[in-house]
Design an enzyme around this catalytic site. Structure first.
Site, PDB file in Angstrom:
ATOM      1  N   GLY A  69     -37.208  34.048  38.457  1.00  0.00           N
ATOM      2  CA  GLY A  69     -38.428  34.975  38.411  1.00  0.00           C
ATOM      3  C   GLY A  69     -39.514  34.492  37.584  1.00  0.00           C
ATOM      4  O   GLY A  69     -39.481  33.660  36.907  1.00  0.00           O
ATOM      5  N   GLY A 118     -33.504  34.175  39.402  1.00  0.00           N
ATOM      6  CA  GLY A 118     -33.782  35.039  40.667  1.00  0.00           C
ATOM      7  C   GLY A 118     -33.798  34.314  42.042  1.00  0.00           C
ATOM      8  O   GLY A 118     -33.568  34.771  42.956  1.00  0.00           O
ATOM      9  N   GLU A 141     -30.094  32.525  31.416  1.00  0.00           N
ATOM     10  CA  GLU A 141     -30.795  33.633  31.010  1.00  0.00           C
ATOM     11  C   GLU A 141     -30.581  33.861  29.360  1.00  0.00           C
ATOM     12  O   GLU A 141     -31.504  34.215  28.524  1.00  0.00           O
ATOM     13  CB  GLU A 141     -30.560  35.078  31.573  1.00  0.00           C
ATOM     14  CG  GLU A 141     -31.071  35.071  32.744  1.00  0.00           C
ATOM     15  CD  GLU A 141     -30.449  34.538  34.071  1.00  0.00           C
ATOM     16  OE1 GLU A 141     -31.085  34.622  35.191  1.00  0.00           O
ATOM     17  OE2 GLU A 141     -29.566  34.087  33.726  1.00  0.00           O
ATOM     18  N   ASP A 149     -28.888  38.513  35.570  1.00  0.00           N
ATOM     19  CA  ASP A 149     -29.381  39.734  36.377  1.00  0.00           C
ATOM     20  C   ASP A 149     -29.023  39.378  37.798  1.00  0.00           C
ATOM     21  O   ASP A 149     -28.547  38.637  38.328  1.00  0.00           O
ATOM     22  CB  ASP A 149     -30.659  40.198  35.906  1.00  0.00           C
ATOM     23  CG  ASP A 149     -31.817  39.555  36.198  1.00  0.00           C
ATOM     24  OD1 ASP A 149     -31.680  38.146  36.094  1.00  0.00           O
ATOM     25  OD2 ASP A 149     -32.838  39.878  36.262  1.00  0.00           O
TER      26      ASP A 149
END
Length: 359
Positions: A69, A118, A141, A149
């Site tokens: 992301g 992402g 992350e 996530d």
């Protein structure tokens, strides 16, 4: 359906296929909120188009599918704003991840090159996931004070033994064969065959195209590390995991311990809890609901902003974590990340049946 070349996601329909191309090659195709919305709109159109039988996801440029992301935007939002923009982005992104997993037509993700964060979310939930000798897949992350996530804790909880926990805590990169071993990919295709595979999906059924191009993958490197990974990561706490890794004797185990000591203590403990909770939540939707709670809580704690600053903004690679040590991360601190959000919950509906994730 077509899009101008300057669009961040290029849309094309050709024959029986709809093509999604992530088109920010200078940013390694990092996902933005408008990109998530554009993908979702295309999936709606193609789901309702009887002429489209397959969806194909690729990334522009030579470096990879998607590096994750747009975390610089998250950094600025959390530092200077109220985090609402990031929370809205994650809500739409996680809904897209769930949609991809349930998409009623073949969703073919060509996971060539770098696929992280992402990028895993828009590919590894697909029904057909293709890797190449160039694939490097990771959920890194914890290095920026965050947790895996986009359904990453769901996917990693499904990996054999303790492999998923090792990958979640260290952020280690997977080769194609490792991704196949861990259940993040389905098929190995040499990268030079991808253009032909991509083109043929417009003319022939997905299974027939795969039969022509899929090859045996090289051996998985992680398979040789299963003994020490499974022995060390079954410990109850992050502190005990690091102790076991440090004293195991395998150089790779010691290296993993050294890596963990550089990561956000809070992110490590939250990630351990999130993966072990995911095991009992069962469905992807339930895990995404949990990840949304954790992600929103991260906006209100210092490590996410500090981690992105150190790795992406200032690039000094010297994050100052707060709390600074594992011992300083209390149970009360951890509980904040899993607390209900009331009216702000993601609220993804649960499927009719659930299955406990094997650990």
């Amino acid at each position: 359906m077509t899009g101008a070349d300057d669009q961040p996601v290029l849309l094309e329909t050709r024959g029986r296929a709809g093509y999604l191309t992530l088109n920010r090659p200078r940013a390694l195709n990092a996902l933005t909120h408008p990109m998530v919305r554009r993908i979702d709109e295309a999936l709606t159109a193609w789901e309702n188009d009887p002429g489209i039988e397959t969806v194909v996801l690729t990334g522009a440029g030579e470096r990879g599918l998607c590096a994750g992301g747009d975390i610089r935007a998250v950094h600025d939002d959390a530092r200077d704003g109220d985090g609402a923009g990031s929370a809205a982005f994650w809500a739409d992104e996680y809904r897209l991840n769930a949609r991809i997993a349930r998409y009623p037509k073949p969703y073919v993700a060509l996971m060539d090159g770098i696929v992280m964060g992402g990028g895993v979310g828009v590919s590894a939930h697909g029904s057909v996931r293709v890797v190449t000798e160039r694939s490097r897949i990771a959920m890194p992350e914890t290095g920026i004070g965050f947790i895996p996530d986009v359904g990453g804790t769901y996917l990693l909880a499904l990996a054999p033994g303790s492999l998923g926990l090792h990958l979640a805590l260290t952020g280690a990169q997977l080769t194609a064969a490792d991704a196949l071993l861990c259940g993040l990919a389905d098929h190995y295709v040499p990268s030079d065959a991808l253009p032909a595979l991509r083109d043929e999906l417009a003319e022939r059924p997905t299974h027939a195209v795969l039969e022509r191009h899929v090859r045996p993958a090289p051996p998985a490197q992680l398979a040789d590390h299963r003994p020490w990974i499974d022995a060390c990561y079954t410990a109850d706490t992050v502190e005990e995991i690091i102790d076991r890794l440090s004293s195991h004797g395998d150089p790779a185990a010691k290296e993993a311990a050294e890596t963990l000591l550089t990561r956000s203590p809070t992110a490590l403990k939250v990630t351990l809890n999130a993966l072990r909770r995911a095991r009992h939540l069962g469905s992807l939707e339930a895990v995404l609901n949990q990840e949304y709670r954790v992600s929103c809580a991260s906006l209100t704690t210092p490590d996410l902003v500090e981690g992105i600053r150190a790795q992406i903004v200032d690039k000094d690679r010297n994050p100052r974590w707060s709390p600074p040590t594992l011992a300083d991360v209390t149970e009360a601190h951890l509980a904040r990340f899993f607390a209900p959000l009331g009216d702000d919950e993601l609220g993804l509906a649960q499927p009719g049946t659930t299955q406990e994730v094997p650990w």
